[in-house]
Design a protein around this motif. Structure first.
Motif, PDB file in Angstrom:
ATOM      1  N   GLY A 126      34.607  37.760  44.166  1.00  0.00           N
ATOM      2  CA  GLY A 126      35.867  38.246  44.703  1.00  0.00           C
ATOM      3  C   GLY A 126      35.701  39.549  45.460  1.00  0.00           C
ATOM      4  O   GLY A 126      36.277  39.738  46.542  1.00  0.00           O
ATOM      5  N   TYR A 127      34.899  40.452  44.914  1.00  0.00           N
ATOM      6  CA  TYR A 127      34.677  41.750  45.536  1.00  0.00           C
ATOM      7  C   TYR A 127      33.935  41.607  46.862  1.00  0.00           C
ATOM      8  O   TYR A 127      34.309  42.205  47.876  1.00  0.00           O
ATOM      9  CB  TYR A 127      33.883  42.633  44.571  1.00  0.00           C
ATOM     10  N   GLN A 128      32.862  40.808  46.879  1.00  0.00           N
ATOM     11  CA  GLN A 128      31.996  40.749  48.056  1.00  0.00           C
ATOM     12  C   GLN A 128      32.520  39.843  49.161  1.00  0.00           C
ATOM     13  O   GLN A 128      32.106  39.988  50.315  1.00  0.00           O
ATOM     14  CB  GLN A 128      30.584  40.310  47.649  1.00  0.00           C
TER      15      GLN A 128
ATOM     16  N   ARG B  23      41.844  31.167  42.404  1.00  0.00           N
ATOM     17  CA  ARG B  23      42.980  31.977  42.852  1.00  0.00           C
ATOM     18  C   ARG B  23      42.702  33.462  42.657  1.00  0.00           C
ATOM     19  O   ARG B  23      42.976  34.282  43.557  1.00  0.00           O
ATOM     20  CB  ARG B  23      44.230  31.570  42.062  1.00  0.00           C
ATOM     21  N   GLU B  24      42.150  33.835  41.505  1.00  0.00           N
ATOM     22  CA  GLU B  24      41.825  35.236  41.244  1.00  0.00           C
ATOM     23  C   GLU B  24      40.745  35.749  42.194  1.00  0.00           C
ATOM     24  O   GLU B  24      40.783  36.895  42.638  1.00  0.00           O
ATOM     25  CB  GLU B  24      41.366  35.413  39.787  1.00  0.00           C
ATOM     26  N   ILE B  25      39.773  34.883  42.502  1.00  0.00           N
ATOM     27  CA  ILE B  25      38.697  35.278  43.418  1.00  0.00           C
ATOM     28  C   ILE B  25      39.253  35.558  44.808  1.00  0.00           C
ATOM     29  O   ILE B  25      38.941  36.589  45.427  1.00  0.00           O
ATOM     30  CB  ILE B  25      37.609  34.183  43.474  1.00  0.00           C
ATOM     31  N   LEU B  26      40.078  34.662  45.322  1.00  0.00           N
ATOM     32  CA  LEU B  26      40.635  34.836  46.664  1.00  0.00           C
ATOM     33  C   LEU B  26      41.569  36.046  46.738  1.00  0.00           C
ATOM     34  O   LEU B  26      41.522  36.825  47.704  1.00  0.00           O
ATOM     35  CB  LEU B  26      41.369  33.569  47.097  1.00  0.00           C
ATOM     36  N   LEU B  27      42.415  36.220  45.736  1.00  0.00           N
ATOM     37  CA  LEU B  27      43.315  37.369  45.734  1.00  0.00           C
ATOM     38  C   LEU B  27      42.542  38.680  45.593  1.00  0.00           C
ATOM     39  O   LEU B  27      42.920  39.696  46.187  1.00  0.00           O
ATOM     40  CB  LEU B  27      44.341  37.238  44.606  1.00  0.00           C
ATOM     41  N   SER B  28      41.447  38.654  44.826  1.00  0.00           N
ATOM     42  CA  SER B  28      40.607  39.852  44.694  1.00  0.00           C
ATOM     43  C   SER B  28      40.006  40.237  46.040  1.00  0.00           C
ATOM     44  O   SER B  28      39.905  41.427  46.379  1.00  0.00           O
ATOM     45  CB  SER B  28      39.492  39.608  43.674  1.00  0.00           C
ATOM     46  N   ALA B  29      39.586  39.234  46.804  1.00  0.00           N
ATOM     47  CA  ALA B  29      39.030  39.500  48.136  1.00  0.00           C
ATOM     48  C   ALA B  29      40.104  40.044  49.074  1.00  0.00           C
ATOM     49  O   ALA B  29      39.884  41.022  49.804  1.00  0.00           O
ATOM     50  CB  ALA B  29      38.407  38.233  48.710  1.00  0.00           C
ATOM     51  N   LEU B  30      41.287  39.435  49.048  1.00  0.00           N
ATOM     52  CA  LEU B  30      42.356  39.851  49.958  1.00  0.00           C
ATOM     53  C   LEU B  30      42.898  41.233  49.613  1.00  0.00           C
ATOM     54  O   LEU B  30      43.258  42.006  50.510  1.00  0.00           O
ATOM     55  CB  LEU B  30      43.487  38.824  49.927  1.00  0.00           C
TER      56      LEU B  30
END
Length: 446
Positions: free
Chosen positions: A379-381, A245-252
């Motif tokens: 998440g960033y990339q 969840r944190e990875i996807l929200l970081s990307a968005l």
């Protein structure tokens, strides 16, 4: 009144000892983005003719942007590979490896023959080298950020991690300056044949400087404290399973920063030069000024995030970016050199910097040390695929399909609406992100 507590295992460096660490992370980031951005500018000005001859202007630019997009696709793959490496072996050796990969790929692009010599092999090799460059960039960002975050005072995470972000704008300014310099040294056709290659080749000297500085920096104390406790199971699998969840929200949450950035830099050169017929040197000077302003405002926004919270500042930045989309194009299309430069400067030094300054800490501080390199970089990339990479392609396509003399709305309105949509995605993602500003390290809460 709530008393803030900080995990002292990450607060080991004094103000004096933080200076070389900040320099090491910033210089490495600048070299990384210098090479990456320079390629993006050439995708507009040189690569369509050198590697994609015979295509009409729009198709040539789209083909060059698509090859450019290969580097963005490679960035999440690099984040997976080097994130695992950084969480297993350490931040320091990972940073040295990514810098070498970027430097070697960049140098080989500088000596790659064009389509006239190699035929179809030329653009294929160009795409391969861009892919390798992207893999290196995918692993570089996390190490640069964690170098400052894990050495420094947790209460100043926003300020400290804003410096690798500032390095990106230093790289942008240097890439534009090198483009201007070698266009003057190699005027006309000479630039298209040999001049564009010079910055790729000369960047190897900067690579050696950056590598020397980074090899002198010790491993971060946060990583050393958990190195003996590292598990043998797949770090990538565990990171995704626990923190998807944190990875996807970081990307968005990066959408409203990533897509506009590549519209404001690479696409606007194509739009300004090929469609509006503005003077290229005017746009280049505007980008250099914008980069200089952003180098000041990014640390300011990072510091501000330490005071008012990164989540709140990100929401403000998304609203600012969405509200700027229409005025940006009105200024840029005006034909007035002052308004054009003002549009470029405000877009990067104001709106983009507001999102970019606190972003590194916003993303990295939500992952524990043993998964931080992998989780933060992934998440960033991922945003490079969903926002940054497609943005110039989408904008060029919208421009090519629009009716140039439409009485309903100008051709740029759809692109402005696209920027607004990206800003809205960032705002919504930020609403679902927990704010860790001024709190303990994640390890203290899990």
């Amino acid at each position: 009144m709530t008393t803030l507590r900080f995990d002292t295992t990450e607060d080991t460096a004094t103000h004096e000892s933080m200076f070389p660490i900040i320099v090491a992370s910033t210089i490495g980031s600048a070299i990384e983005w210098l090479d990456f951005f320079y390629y993006g500018f050439l995708a507009v000005t040189v690569f369509p003719a050198v590697f994609f001859p015979g295509l009409n202007p729009y198709a040539g630019v789209i083909a060059a942007f698509t090859t450019n997009f290969v580097g963005f696709v490679a960035r999440p793959l690099g984040s997976i590979f080097f994130g695992r490496f950084g969480d297993r072996v350490g931040r320091k050796p990972t940073l040295a490896t990514t810098l070498l990969l970027i430097g070697i790929s960049t140098m080989l692009i500088g000596v790659l023959p064009g389509y006239a010599t190699l035929g179809i092999a030329a653009p294929l090799l160009l795409a391969l080298l861009r892919f390798l460059q992207g893999v290196g960039v995918g692993g570089e960002w996390g190490g640069s950020v964690l170098l400052t975050m894990e050495f420094g005072n947790p209460g100043r995470r926003g300020f400290l991690t804003s410096w690798p972000q500032t390095g990106a704008l230093v790289g942008l300014g240097l890439s534009v300056a090198s483009l201007l310099l070698f266009k003057n040294l190699y005027p006309g056709d000479a630039f298209q044949s040999i001049g564009w290659r010079m910055p790729f080749l000369l960047s190897t000297m900067l690579l050696l400087v950056g590598l020397y500085i980074r090899l002198r920096i010790p491993e971060t104390p946060a990583f050393l404290s958990i190195q003996q406790r590292q598990q043998t199971q797949s770090i990538v699998r565990q990171t995704w399973r626990r923190y998807w969840r944190e990875i996807l929200l970081s990307a968005l949450v990066r959408s409203g920063e990533q897509a506009p950035f590549y519209i404001f830099t690479t696409f606007m050169l194509s739009y300004g030069i090929e469609v509006l017929h503005w003077d290229a040197s005017l746009l280049y000077r505007g980008l250099i000024l914008a980069a200089l302003i952003a180098c000041i405002t990014i640390p300011i926004y990072g510091t501000l995030s330490d005071r008012i919270g990164r989540r709140r500042l990100t929401i403000y930045g998304a609203l600012l970016m969405g509200s700027w989309a229409l005025p940006y194009f009105l200024f840029f299309n005006s034909g007035n050199p002052i308004l054009i430069i003002l549009a470029i400067a405000l877009s990067l030094g104001g709106c983009h910097a507001c999102l970019y300054g606190p972003q590194a800490a916003l993303i990295a501080e939500r992952f524990p040390t043993q998964f931080r390199y992998t989780g933060a970089t992934l998440g960033y990339q991922l945003a490079s695929i969903i926002a940054g990479g497609p943005a110039p392609i989408i904008a060029t396509y919208l421009l090519s399909r629009a009716q140039p003399h439409s009485s309903t709305y100008p051709v740029w309105v759809l692109i402005a609406m696209y920027l607004m949509a990206m800003a809205l995605i960032s705002l919504l993602a930020a609403l679902f992100l927990k704010d860790y500003t001024g709190q303990d390290a994640v390890e203290a809460r899990v």
